[in-house]
Scaffold this motif. Structure first.
Motif, PDB file in Angstrom:
ATOM      1  N   ASP A  75      21.436  -7.462  -5.603  1.00  0.00           N
ATOM      2  CA  ASP A  75      22.408  -8.552  -5.549  1.00  0.00           C
ATOM      3  C   ASP A  75      23.729  -8.106  -4.960  1.00  0.00           C
ATOM      4  N   PHE A  76      24.108  -6.853  -5.234  1.00  0.00           N
ATOM      5  CA  PHE A  76      25.408  -6.385  -4.762  1.00  0.00           C
ATOM      6  C   PHE A  76      25.456  -6.343  -3.240  1.00  0.00           C
ATOM      7  N   ARG A  77      24.374  -5.926  -2.593  1.00  0.00           N
ATOM      8  CA  ARG A  77      24.344  -5.864  -1.136  1.00  0.00           C
ATOM      9  C   ARG A  77      24.559  -7.242  -0.526  1.00  0.00           C
ATOM     10  N   LYS A  78      24.107  -8.287  -1.233  1.00  0.00           N
ATOM     11  CA  LYS A  78      24.234  -9.647  -0.708  1.00  0.00           C
ATOM     12  C   LYS A  78      25.618 -10.227  -0.960  1.00  0.00           C
ATOM     13  N   LEU A  79      26.361  -9.604  -1.858  1.00  0.00           N
ATOM     14  CA  LEU A  79      27.711 -10.083  -2.160  1.00  0.00           C
ATOM     15  C   LEU A  79      28.791  -9.317  -1.403  1.00  0.00           C
ATOM     16  N   SER A  80      28.406  -8.204  -0.805  1.00  0.00           N
ATOM     17  CA  SER A  80      29.409  -7.337  -0.185  1.00  0.00           C
ATOM     18  C   SER A  80      29.028  -7.016   1.252  1.00  0.00           C
ATOM     19  N   SER A  81      30.012  -6.516   1.999  1.00  0.00           N
ATOM     20  CA  SER A  81      29.779  -6.039   3.368  1.00  0.00           C
ATOM     21  C   SER A  81      30.560  -4.759   3.567  1.00  0.00           C
ATOM     22  N   PHE A  82      30.035  -3.919   4.455  1.00  0.00           N
ATOM     23  CA  PHE A  82      30.620  -2.597   4.686  1.00  0.00           C
ATOM     24  C   PHE A  82      30.890  -2.446   6.174  1.00  0.00           C
ATOM     25  N   VAL A  83      32.135  -2.127   6.522  1.00  0.00           N
ATOM     26  CA  VAL A  83      32.503  -1.892   7.918  1.00  0.00           C
ATOM     27  C   VAL A  83      32.599  -0.391   8.135  1.00  0.00           C
ATOM     28  N   GLU A  84      31.738   0.132   9.010  1.00  0.00           N
ATOM     29  CA  GLU A  84      31.679   1.565   9.265  1.00  0.00           C
ATOM     30  C   GLU A  84      32.953   2.060   9.955  1.00  0.00           C
ATOM     31  N   GLN A  85      33.143   3.377   9.854  1.00  0.00           N
ATOM     32  CA  GLN A  85      34.281   3.987  10.533  1.00  0.00           C
ATOM     33  C   GLN A  85      34.145   3.860  12.048  1.00  0.00           C
TER      34      GLN A  85
ATOM     35  N   THR B 184      40.158  -0.620 -10.552  1.00  0.00           N
ATOM     36  CA  THR B 184      39.851  -2.050 -10.639  1.00  0.00           C
ATOM     37  C   THR B 184      40.521  -2.793  -9.497  1.00  0.00           C
ATOM     38  N   VAL B 185      39.854  -3.824  -9.028  1.00  0.00           N
ATOM     39  CA  VAL B 185      40.384  -4.692  -7.981  1.00  0.00           C
ATOM     40  C   VAL B 185      40.086  -6.130  -8.379  1.00  0.00           C
ATOM     41  N   LYS B 186      41.050  -6.992  -8.138  1.00  0.00           N
ATOM     42  CA  LYS B 186      40.865  -8.410  -8.453  1.00  0.00           C
ATOM     43  C   LYS B 186      40.772  -9.225  -7.167  1.00  0.00           C
ATOM     44  N   ALA B 187      40.321 -10.433  -7.296  1.00  0.00           N
ATOM     45  CA  ALA B 187      40.144 -11.304  -6.144  1.00  0.00           C
ATOM     46  C   ALA B 187      41.446 -11.446  -5.359  1.00  0.00           C
ATOM     47  N   GLY B 188      41.374 -11.256  -4.054  1.00  0.00           N
ATOM     48  CA  GLY B 188      42.537 -11.384  -3.191  1.00  0.00           C
ATOM     49  C   GLY B 188      43.344 -10.122  -3.036  1.00  0.00           C
ATOM     50  N   GLU B 189      42.963  -9.033  -3.731  1.00  0.00           N
ATOM     51  CA  GLU B 189      43.718  -7.783  -3.657  1.00  0.00           C
ATOM     52  C   GLU B 189      43.096  -6.828  -2.647  1.00  0.00           C
ATOM     53  N   MET B 190      43.971  -5.958  -2.112  1.00  0.00           N
ATOM     54  CA  MET B 190      43.517  -4.893  -1.221  1.00  0.00           C
ATOM     55  C   MET B 190      43.872  -3.550  -1.852  1.00  0.00           C
ATOM     56  N   LEU B 191      42.851  -2.693  -1.990  1.00  0.00           N
ATOM     57  CA  LEU B 191      43.030  -1.360  -2.556  1.00  0.00           C
ATOM     58  C   LEU B 191      42.849  -0.323  -1.462  1.00  0.00           C
ATOM     59  N   ALA B 192      43.798   0.613  -1.379  1.00  0.00           N
ATOM     60  CA  ALA B 192      43.697   1.718  -0.424  1.00  0.00           C
ATOM     61  C   ALA B 192      43.203   2.962  -1.148  1.00  0.00           C
ATOM     62  N   LEU B 193      42.154   3.569  -0.613  1.00  0.00           N
ATOM     63  CA  LEU B 193      41.696   4.878  -1.093  1.00  0.00           C
ATOM     64  C   LEU B 193      42.279   5.921  -0.162  1.00  0.00           C
ATOM     65  N   MET B 194      43.115   6.797  -0.693  1.00  0.00           N
ATOM     66  CA  MET B 194      43.772   7.797   0.136  1.00  0.00           C
ATOM     67  C   MET B 194      43.627   9.171  -0.489  1.00  0.00           C
ATOM     68  N   GLY B 195      43.822  10.164   0.353  1.00  0.00           N
ATOM     69  CA  GLY B 195      43.766  11.541  -0.094  1.00  0.00           C
ATOM     70  C   GLY B 195      43.558  12.455   1.094  1.00  0.00           C
ATOM     71  N   PRO B 196      43.850  13.740   0.945  1.00  0.00           N
ATOM     72  CA  PRO B 196      43.621  14.678   2.041  1.00  0.00           C
ATOM     73  C   PRO B 196      42.126  14.839   2.324  1.00  0.00           C
ATOM     74  N   SER B 197      41.800  15.474   3.427  1.00  0.00           N
ATOM     75  CA  SER B 197      40.400  15.700   3.771  1.00  0.00           C
ATOM     76  C   SER B 197      39.712  16.468   2.647  1.00  0.00           C
TER      77      SER B 197
ATOM     78  N   LYS C 219      32.001 -11.436  -0.840  1.00  0.00           N
ATOM     79  CA  LYS C 219      33.061 -11.494  -1.852  1.00  0.00           C
ATOM     80  C   LYS C 219      33.864 -10.191  -1.876  1.00  0.00           C
ATOM     81  N   ILE C 220      33.185  -9.085  -1.503  1.00  0.00           N
ATOM     82  CA  ILE C 220      33.830  -7.773  -1.491  1.00  0.00           C
ATOM     83  C   ILE C 220      33.637  -7.160  -0.114  1.00  0.00           C
ATOM     84  N   LEU C 221      34.720  -6.643   0.461  1.00  0.00           N
ATOM     85  CA  LEU C 221      34.666  -6.041   1.781  1.00  0.00           C
ATOM     86  C   LEU C 221      35.092  -4.575   1.677  1.00  0.00           C
ATOM     87  N   PHE C 222      34.190  -3.662   2.111  1.00  0.00           N
ATOM     88  CA  PHE C 222      34.488  -2.233   2.135  1.00  0.00           C
ATOM     89  C   PHE C 222      34.786  -1.818   3.568  1.00  0.00           C
ATOM     90  N   LEU C 223      35.863  -1.065   3.740  1.00  0.00           N
ATOM     91  CA  LEU C 223      36.270  -0.607   5.068  1.00  0.00           C
ATOM     92  C   LEU C 223      36.387   0.913   5.054  1.00  0.00           C
TER      93      LEU C 223
END
Length: 636
Positions: free
Chosen positions: A113-123, A65-78, A202-206
């Protein structure tokens, strides 16, 4: 203008602060006032193992879960599944076996609707290197903002974002191409992120936002993102690989994966204490991100002689109070229902103006980027000079008929073959299209229309330059009509050749493979176009399967008719005063060969030119249509 270093723009200048202040209420467009929670439950993704052919879970019951204003890191080995999870959360997963329960403000999400609320920054930074920083943001705004946003409002948003990301000083600097230096790597990442914030998501994926950057640049990029997220309540989810300590501490939450399962999910501040409670005390002065990645990485465990008991770590997490707290947060997220108002979902840009915007961007790219058309123009001019000087001022005699025929074949076939030089530029455009389509900006129709029409003036320029040199030096039929008919056929040849490149490169977007496929196709067309073997004697299979769909065949036919349909050639005079004519014709008694006799030997008539032009247009349209179909069917 030389690119500034990272330290040059580490802090907003007084000018940028003034811009932000003067923007006033315009800056409020970034602030998220509608999405307060985003959560997911029991996400499982199963694929078929390539070796065993058995089902293999690459994600297993992952919650978060993530709330407004929070940053979540997804980590793990390859291979831990973090990229797969990011794609599932961003609704980019193409795996039909993905099991997902994703909620936005307690309501199950929907792709549209989700695509219009979010953006994705490619690697990878899929940016147009020949645009400036400001132009990049301007085109991002024009492709994504609805038509009711005025030009002044669009400019205000761009100025605010450049100020917020410390890019005001680089506004007129090029992004950078292989032959022209531009902004630094860290600044490119900031441009990529800023371009996705134009629509106020509203949601930014990196995806790996710090990939390829040093620790200082990584921190600077993520700090800018963190500041924007906190100030404007944007939810940020980023997959990241072994960040530095300072970068790691910018995140609020961590979801640590190993072999598709969570080994930790909670506040970054609690990571050290959690693993210490399991008997894994972090040494002082150790980067916690590196420590926990090594702890859950089993790739080199056998070499190190210290196998990690992942089963114990997974079980410990499932029993932990932290896991129970996450479960409670998810239930709270699901129960705190607040449906999004349609007013909060931004509208798309005017679809009828999208091709125009794309053509404008491509036009700037094409005249600034020498790789796109400049090198090709120089290459074609070189080919024209070579052809004109090899077939230099051929006299209209029967001994030169074969030379004229060879020149016609060479001019059409090799001009077509050299369209392979367009592959790198097209693949760059295709990469940008893939990113922008995935973000819901436009589809294959707008892209294909813009790509076709932007190429027309350049291909016509290439045709004119080549023809002016090669046609007159070779002494083709000396008339204005003959010249312009030659230009028409060569232009249609290039249109079809470039359309073939678009089709094959869209089907196989790998440079070496696309190059090989295009070269093979052109070799096939050369073999069956009627020059190597005349159409009437061509093998039945090659004639009926390939010859009639070979655009080079119609170009060769049209150019042959243009040259020989209205010209005569002198015969060889014999010692006894007679004449020897290779092609018998009505002009034989005048010791001349009517060019139509040459055409008859190929089975060509002088009529139906319009029909063959129509065939060329149909073939070109067919290539473009199949190219469009390939892009349409590809899921991003």
């Amino acid at each position: 203008m030389s690119p500034a270093t990272e330290t040059d723009v580490a802090k907003p200048t007084s000018e940028s602060l003034d811009v932000e202040k003067d923007a006033g209420s315009d800056y409020a467009h970034l602030t998220n006032q509608s999405v307060h929670s985003f959560c997911w439950e029991d996400i499982t993704v199963t694929v078929k193992d390539r070796q065993t052919k058995q089902p293999l879970e690459i994600l297993s019951n992952v919650n978060g879960t993530v709330k407004a204003g929070e940053m979540l890191a997804l980590m793990g080995p390859s291979g831990s599944g973090k990229t797969t999870l990011l794609n599932v959360l961003a609704h980019r997963a193409t795996n039909s076996s993905a099991k997902e329960s994703i909620y936005l403000n307690g309501v199950a999400t929907h792709l549209k609707d989700f695509r219009k609320l979010s953006s994705f920054v490619e690697q990878e930074d899929a940016l147009v290197g020949s645009l400036t920083v400001r132009e990049t943001l301007d085109f991002a705004a024009r492709l994504s903002l609805p038509s009711f946003v005025t030009k002044s409002e669009r400019i205000a948003r761009i100025e605010v974002l450049m100020a917020a990301f410390g890019l005001t000083g680089q506004r007129s600097t090029l992004i950078g191409t292989p032959i022209r230096k531009g902004v630094s790597g860290g600044q490119k990442r900031r441009v990529s992120v800023a371009s996705q914030l134009i629509t106020a998501p509203k949601i930014l994926f990196l995806d790996e936002p710090t990939s390829g950057l040093d620790s200082a640049a990584s921190y600077e990029v993520m700090k800018f993102v963190r500041d924007i997220a906190k100030k404007h309540r944007i939810l940020v989810i980023a997959s990241i690989h072994q960040p530095s300590t300072t970068t790691f501490e910018l995140f609020d939450k961590l979801l640590l994966l190993s072999r598709g399962k969570a080994t930790y999910n909670g506040p970054v501040a609690d990571v050290r204490d959690y693993f210490a409670s399991l008997g894994h005390d972090m040494p002082f002065y150790t980067n916690p991100a590196e420590y926990i990645i090594q702890l859950v990485n089993t790739d080199f465990a056998a070499v190190q002689g210290k196998p990690t008991d992942l089963t114990r770590l997974h079980a410990a997490w499932e029993r932990s109070t932290n896991a129970a707290a996450i479960a409670a947060e998810i239930q709270d997220c699901k129960s705190n229902i607040s449906p999004l108002s349609p007013d909060f979902v931004h509208q798309s840009a005017n679809p009828f103006l999208l091709p125009v915007t794309l053509m404008h961007r491509s036009f700037i790219k094409s005249y600034r980027d020498l790789v796109a058309y400049g090198i090709r123009i120089a290459m074609y001019i070189g080919l024209a000079i070579m052809m004109g000087t090899v077939w230099l001022r051929l006299s209209p005699t029967q001994s030169n008929i074969n030379a004229f025929t060879n020149a016609i074949f060479f001019g059409g076939a090799f001009m077509s073959f050299m369209a392979v030089a367009y592959i790198p530029a097209y693949l760059e455009d295709l990469q940008l299209y893939t990113k922008e389509r995935a973000n819901g900006l436009y589809g294959p129709t707008a892209f294909m229309i813009a790509n076709f029409f932007i190429g027309i003036p350049y291909l016509f320029l290439i045709t004119i330059l080549f023809s002016i040199i090669a046609y007159w030096l070779s002494n083709m039929r000396n008339s204005a009509e003959g010249f312009w008919v030659w230009v028409m056929w060569l232009f249609l040849d290039l249109l079809a050749a470039e359309s073939l490149v678009v089709l094959l490169a869209s089907l196989i977007p790998i440079f070496v493979v696309a190059l090989a496929a295009t070269a093979f196709a052109n070799g096939l067309w050369m073999c069956v176009n009627g020059f190597m073997v005349q159409p009437e004697t061509l093998n039945v299979f090659w004639r009926y399967v390939f010859h009639y769909i070979d655009y080079q065949a119609y170009v060769f036919r049209g150019m042959m008719v243009n040259e020989f349909g209205g010209r005569s050639y002198s015969c060889e005079k014999l010692a006894d005063g007679g004449c020897y004519c290779m092609y018998p014709s009505s002009l034989q008694d005048q010791c001349m060969i009517d060019g139509k006799a040459v055409l008859e030997s190929y089975g060509y008539g002088t009529g139906n030119v319009g029909k063959y032009v129509g065939y060329m247009l149909v073939i070109t349209f067919g290539y473009r249509l199949f190219g469009w179909l390939v892009l349409y069917l590809k899921k991003h």
